[in-house]
Motif scaffolding. Structure first.
Motif, short mmCIF file in Angstrom:
data_model
loop_
_atom_site.label_atom_id
_atom_site.label_comp_id
_atom_site.label_asym_id
_atom_site.label_seq_id
_atom_site.Cartn_x
_atom_site.Cartn_y
_atom_site.Cartn_z
N GLY A 1 9.55 32.33 6.60
CA GLY A 1 8.39 32.24 6.87
C GLY A 1 7.60 30.86 7.25
O GLY A 1 8.11 29.88 6.98
N GLU A 2 6.25 31.00 7.72
CA GLU A 2 5.58 30.01 7.74
C GLU A 2 4.90 29.18 6.53
O GLU A 2 4.33 29.97 5.58
CB GLU A 2 4.40 30.24 8.80
N ASP A 3 5.15 28.03 6.25
CA ASP A 3 4.64 27.32 5.25
C ASP A 3 2.93 27.43 4.99
O ASP A 3 2.09 27.22 6.15
CB ASP A 3 4.70 25.92 5.00
N LEU A 4 2.24 27.67 3.97
CA LEU A 4 0.77 27.98 3.88
C LEU A 4 0.14 26.84 4.33
O LEU A 4 -1.23 26.70 4.88
CB LEU A 4 0.29 28.37 2.56
N GLN A 5 0.65 25.70 3.91
CA GLN A 5 -0.25 24.28 4.27
C GLN A 5 -0.23 24.28 5.77
O GLN A 5 -1.33 23.56 6.17
CB GLN A 5 0.76 23.09 3.46
N ARG B 1 -7.94 32.19 4.75
CA ARG B 1 -7.90 31.77 3.39
C ARG B 1 -7.25 30.40 3.27
O ARG B 1 -8.16 29.46 2.49
CB ARG B 1 -7.10 32.61 2.54
N ALA B 2 -6.40 30.18 4.18
CA ALA B 2 -5.65 28.87 4.11
C ALA B 2 -6.37 27.74 4.94
O ALA B 2 -6.41 26.49 4.47
CB ALA B 2 -4.31 29.13 4.65
N GLY B 3 -7.00 28.17 5.99
CA GLY B 3 -7.77 27.53 6.46
C GLY B 3 -9.14 26.77 5.83
O GLY B 3 -9.53 25.63 5.80
N ILE B 4 -9.70 27.68 5.18
CA ILE B 4 -11.01 27.73 4.34
C ILE B 4 -10.52 26.57 3.25
O ILE B 4 -11.21 25.52 2.97
CB ILE B 4 -11.64 28.78 3.73
#
Length: 208
Positions: free
Chosen positions: A115-119, A152-155
């Motif tokens: 999947g995609e990395d949260l960063q 959440r990751a963006g914030i």
């Protein structure tokens, strides 16, 4: 010139997969009847804040949530793929229990093998918000309709939180939102989180 604009990060309404506790990711699941009712109710509240612009993920559950606010305000929704949910690879469509059983260690770290990395998610969401802010006037308000993990990751990214503190910010409920405002020294601060109602009167303490 210091930042004066504010950003509301608004999660989409409920879907069938939410109730089944399935990992949605970028699978394009629509809102269910409850989710549409949630979106209309939240839109009625957020319209009172008189937003200047609305941007949204192009996935249906977020786009349809945003459309409820557009209908209340007369604004046009701008869709940005950068606001899509985190890509979940082989986890998409599986329940929380199934993921925990098959990938216990990865699940504990929320590290999706394919999947995609949260960063990376946080970076693209922040970039999308910056693009959206370009159309918002000084002291204006941008509403961002997106997804739980993505927001959440963006914030976290906008607040400058390090990866090891990503869980310091709790999850967003369906159709709840967070409000970001500018820091006097530059950057962003979290003014509200996981809100579902408007305060009757905003009274700040001496420590503003």
């Amino acid at each position: 010139m210091p930042e004066t604009r504010r950003v509301i990060c608004w999660r989409h309404g409920q879907t069938a997969w939410n109730t089944e506790k399935r990992f949605q990711g970028q699978t394009d699941i629509p809102l269910n009847d409850t989710g549409m009712a949630q979106a209309r109710s939240a839109a009625a509240l957020l319209a009172r804040l008189r937003p200047d612009a609305i941007i949204a993920s192009d996935l249906r559950r977020a786009a349809d949530t945003a459309d409820c606010l557009a209908a209340r305000t007369g604004l046009t929704v701008e869709h940005d793929k950068g606001l899509r949910e985190r890509y979940g690879g082989s986890w998409e469509g599986l329940t929380t229990a199934e993921i925990h059983e098959r990938w216990p260690e990865e699940n504990a770290r929320m590290a999706i093998p394919d999947g995609e990395d949260l960063q990376a998610v946080g970076e693209r969401v922040q970039e999308a918000i910056v693009r959206g802010l370009a159309s918002v006037p000084e002291n204006g308000l941008l509403v961002v309709a997106s997804h739980g993990a993505a927001l959440r990751a963006g914030i976290n990214r906008m607040l400058g939180l390090p990866p090891e503190l990503r869980q310091a910010l709790g999850p967003l409920g369906n159709c709840s939102w967070s409000l970001l405002g500018p820091l006097r020294i530059g950057g962003w601060r979290l003014l509200e989180h996981n809100a579902a109602s408007l305060p009757e009167e905003r009274i700040l303490s001496d420590d503003r």
